[in-house]
Design a protein around this motif. Structure first.
Motif, short mmCIF file in Angstrom:
data_model
loop_
_atom_site.label_atom_id
_atom_site.label_comp_id
_atom_site.label_asym_id
_atom_site.label_seq_id
_atom_site.Cartn_x
_atom_site.Cartn_y
_atom_site.Cartn_z
N TYR A 27 0.41 -1.22 -0.23
CA TYR A 27 -0.11 -0.63 0.19
C TYR A 27 0.55 1.32 0.25
O TYR A 27 0.81 2.11 -0.29
CB TYR A 27 -1.05 -0.18 1.21
N ALA A 28 2.01 1.67 0.94
CA ALA A 28 2.25 2.74 0.88
C ALA A 28 3.61 2.79 -0.28
O ALA A 28 3.53 3.66 -1.03
CB ALA A 28 4.05 2.24 1.68
N ASN A 29 3.62 1.40 -1.46
CA ASN A 29 4.78 1.79 -2.66
C ASN A 29 3.23 2.37 -3.75
O ASN A 29 3.51 3.14 -4.31
CB ASN A 29 5.09 0.45 -3.55
N GLY A 30 1.95 1.45 -3.51
CA GLY A 30 1.08 2.11 -3.86
C GLY A 30 0.84 3.53 -4.04
O GLY A 30 0.42 4.45 -4.45
N MET A 31 0.74 4.73 -2.52
CA MET A 31 0.21 5.68 -2.25
C MET A 31 1.92 6.51 -3.04
O MET A 31 1.31 7.81 -3.72
CB MET A 31 0.45 5.77 -1.21
N ARG A 32 2.99 5.98 -2.97
CA ARG A 32 4.44 6.90 -4.08
C ARG A 32 3.69 6.57 -5.16
O ARG A 32 4.19 8.18 -5.67
CB ARG A 32 5.19 6.15 -3.76
N ASP A 33 3.67 6.02 -6.05
CA ASP A 33 3.78 5.60 -7.28
C ASP A 33 2.37 6.92 -7.40
O ASP A 33 2.32 7.44 -8.49
CB ASP A 33 3.01 4.55 -7.89
#
Length: 324
Positions: free
Chosen positions: A78-84
């Motif tokens: 989820y953190a990766n998705g928000m960064r992207d």
């Protein structure tokens, strides 16, 4: 501060369609909802916050109007998705505000991407203590999906939703959050939502309670402004966990709202906006310093944090706001 409608936008990242609201201009606030919720949980506060800030409120993958694929539903995913998502929107840095499970995602985002995190605001967050309502622990048990298939059939689902909403209208403290619980339960008629909720819950909770904890990395918040807001009558994640924050991250601002449950931003939106704006005005955005981060990591948690994790350190009092 009612519940206005906001235009829902979409963007495709890694082949998955993400839904989000983007309102206002100025420094960015990224608002992350909790387990089983969606961006609408922030409706009571978006309009006022957007007068001074750019507010991004997404539906996390597996929730709301975003896609619900067979995918990575871990905190890191989820953190990766928000960064992207922020990258696609041309946003380099943001103050990240997370509620409940979204608070865990916010903490993970700050840990993975400190150079992109200006501040952290955690609202009744997961990952602060082991206690969690039995209803969430039940999601991790065998047979959950089969039971929910039966309970979310049209007749049973309608009775369950109506019953929870009727109990909510009694105004009793123990039933404060049942209106939100009814909406979450209603969304579980979609098997893809159930699958996403099951996967993400099993990643952070087992039959004994919360597995993921901030205690081992809380000392890193020395380098980042942190505010925590809790409702005194929270029956999902008990408010006494706010004392853990006060002990683990003494520099954090901790507020406990009287007469509020697991959704303090909905129970008292004006008060929440006031606290958030004051925190934003009174702190400077974190500036990532690799040498400082290296020093903190090399030194490890200070003694008081290790004692707090073991339950030996005195806990600091938390600040309460007066009022109804």
């Amino acid at each position: 501060m009612g519940a206005p409608e906001f235009d829902l936008q979409h963007v495709t990242v890694h082949g998955h369609r993400r839904a989000f609201v983007s309102v206002g201009s100025g420094p960015t606030l990224l608002l992350l909802h909790g387990l089983g919720c969606d961006h609408t949980t922030w409706y009571p506060v978006i309009r006022e916050l957007s007068r001074r800030y750019r507010v991004i409120a997404p539906d996390l993958l597996g929730h709301g109007r975003s896609d619900k694929p067979r995918a990575d539903y871990s905190l890191g995913g989820y953190a990766n998705g928000m960064r992207d998502l922020l990258t696609v929107l041309g946003i380099d840095r943001a103050t990240v505000v997370g509620h409940s499970f979204g608070g865990g995602v916010a903490m993970q985002f700050g840990y993975q991407f400190p150079e992109r995190t200006e501040r952290l605001v955690l609202v009744a967050p997961g990952g602060v203590g082991p206690e969690v309502t039995p209803a969430i622990r039940a999601i991790t048990t065998p047979g959950f999906d089969q039971l929910m298939r039966l309970l979310t059939l049209p007749g049973a689902r309608h009775l369950g939703v109506a019953g929870m909403r009727a109990l909510h209208r009694t105004g009793l403290p123990a039933t404060r959050d049942l209106a939100e619980a009814a909406a979450i339960f209603d969304s579980w008629q979609d098997h893809r939502v159930r699958a996403a909720v099951r996967h993400l819950t099993r990643a952070v909770v087992d039959w004994r309670g919360q597995v993921v904890t901030m205690s081992d990395r809380a000392y890193l918040t020395e380098a980042m402004p942190l505010c925590v807001v809790w409702g005194e009558q929270d029956h999902v994640l008990p408010a006494h966990q706010a004392r853990n924050v006060a002990a683990l991250a003494p520099q954090a601002r901790v507020e406990v709202f009287p007469n509020a449950g697991h959704f303090p931003h909905k129970d008292h939106p004006q008060r929440f906006v006031k606290v958030l704006k004051d925190f934003l005005r009174s702190t400077e955005p974190s500036v990532y310093d690799r040498d400082r981060m290296r020093r903190l990591l090399a030194e490890g948690a200070p003694a008081v944090v290790r004692q707090a994790e073991a339950g030996d350190a005195p806990v600091a009092p938390v600040q309460q706001l007066s009022g109804a």
